[in-house]
Design a protein around this motif. Structure first.
Motif, PDB file in Angstrom:
ATOM      1  N   THR A   1       0.640  -1.510   0.330  1.00  0.00           N
ATOM      2  CA  THR A   1       0.021  -0.004   0.066  1.00  0.00           C
ATOM      3  C   THR A   1       0.603   1.573  -0.406  1.00  0.00           C
ATOM      4  O   THR A   1       1.951   1.315   0.240  1.00  0.00           O
ATOM      5  CB  THR A   1      -1.203   0.164   1.497  1.00  0.00           C
ATOM      6  N   ARG A   2       0.318   2.511  -0.792  1.00  0.00           N
ATOM      7  CA  ARG A   2       1.050   3.291  -0.845  1.00  0.00           C
ATOM      8  C   ARG A   2       1.043   3.773   1.036  1.00  0.00           C
ATOM      9  O   ARG A   2       1.882   5.049   0.946  1.00  0.00           O
ATOM     10  CB  ARG A   2       0.453   4.679  -1.337  1.00  0.00           C
ATOM     11  N   LYS A   3       0.108   4.177   1.343  1.00  0.00           N
ATOM     12  CA  LYS A   3       0.240   4.440   2.789  1.00  0.00           C
ATOM     13  C   LYS A   3       0.424   3.306   3.668  1.00  0.00           C
ATOM     14  O   LYS A   3       0.246   2.128   3.625  1.00  0.00           O
ATOM     15  CB  LYS A   3      -1.353   4.880   3.360  1.00  0.00           C
ATOM     16  N   ASP A   4       1.396   3.603   4.893  1.00  0.00           N
ATOM     17  CA  ASP A   4       2.256   2.218   5.479  1.00  0.00           C
ATOM     18  C   ASP A   4       2.888   1.258   4.941  1.00  0.00           C
ATOM     19  O   ASP A   4       3.249   0.357   5.981  1.00  0.00           O
ATOM     20  CB  ASP A   4       1.074   2.099   6.358  1.00  0.00           C
ATOM     21  N   CYS A   5       3.017   1.210   3.664  1.00  0.00           N
ATOM     22  CA  CYS A   5       3.696   0.210   3.172  1.00  0.00           C
ATOM     23  C   CYS A   5       3.167  -1.437   4.077  1.00  0.00           C
ATOM     24  O   CYS A   5       4.203  -2.194   3.079  1.00  0.00           O
ATOM     25  CB  CYS A   5       5.125   0.277   3.770  1.00  0.00           C
ATOM     26  N   VAL A   6       1.720  -1.712   3.673  1.00  0.00           N
ATOM     27  CA  VAL A   6       1.481  -2.502   4.041  1.00  0.00           C
ATOM     28  C   VAL A   6       1.142  -4.195   2.504  1.00  0.00           C
ATOM     29  O   VAL A   6       1.019  -3.378   1.963  1.00  0.00           O
ATOM     30  CB  VAL A   6      -0.225  -2.890   4.631  1.00  0.00           C
TER      31      VAL A   6
END
Length: 200
Positions: free
Chosen positions: A152-157
């Motif tokens: 994910t772009r946010k939080d690198c999940v």
């Protein structure tokens, strides 16, 4: 029975020590795992609980019966020991862990990874923004691996991590690990408890 550690987490020993990005230090997810090589093909569904703070994780599930919670493997790096546990049969076997915690995990994108650009899953207001990286690694047994990680772009999940192994004993191999139903944090730390019937 749960796939061996060499299959699920092949002990990636990446060439760069710093990470480009890592997910939350604690999270839970459902892993869908597919492994294919010239001699076999396996599919499995697991519960995955990751505790980066205490350098440990748990994989629960069963290859032959689908998604169940009676069989689990605990990887505890401070103890340098893993445990394969069947909670119904009350059996447990311990094994030594190789390498360091960060070297074993494939949830972080290592430094030096090549960005393949931003992507989106779905469309409209429900679309998921993601980033894709490509990098090379070496398995514990020395085999060359190419990894493509979608996070994910946010939080690198992690969303999907694809590992292609070349030159292995079973020929070329492909492992695809999908992360579903990701939840930050750990709701029950007792999943890391070692049963009294486990011997070191």
């Amino acid at each position: 029975m749960i796939l061996q550690a060499a299959l699920l987490f092949a002990g990636l020993s990446v060439t760069a020590s710093a990470s480009t990005c890592c997910p939350p230090v604690r999270f839970s997810a459902v892993q869908s795992v597919t492994i294919v090589n010239s001699t076999f093909a396996e599919d499995a569904l697991y519960s995955f609980i990751y505790d980066g703070i205490n350098q440990r994780y748990v994989i629960s599930g069963d290859l032959s019966n689908g998604f169940v919670t009676t069989t689990k493997v605990i990887y505890d790096y401070p103890k340098r020991t893993g445990f394969r546990i069947d909670t119904v049969a009350r059996t447990c076997s311990a094994f030594r862990l190789q390498g360091q915690f960060k070297d074993q995990e494939s949830v972080c994108v290592p430094g030096g990874a090549v960005s393949l650009g931003p992507f989106f899953y779905g469309y409209d207001v429900g679309r998921l923004s993601s980033k894709v990286y490509s990098y090379n690694s070496t398995a514990v047994n020395g085999e060359h691996q190419k990894v493509v990680a979608t996070v994910t772009r946010k939080d690198c999940v992690p969303i999907v991590i694809t590992t292609t192994t070349t030159g292995g004993q079973g020929g070329n191999a492909l492992k695809v690990v999908g992360y579903n139903d990701v939840v930050p944090g750990i709701w029950d730390f007792s999943v890391f408890d070692i049963p009294p019937y486990c011997s070191m």
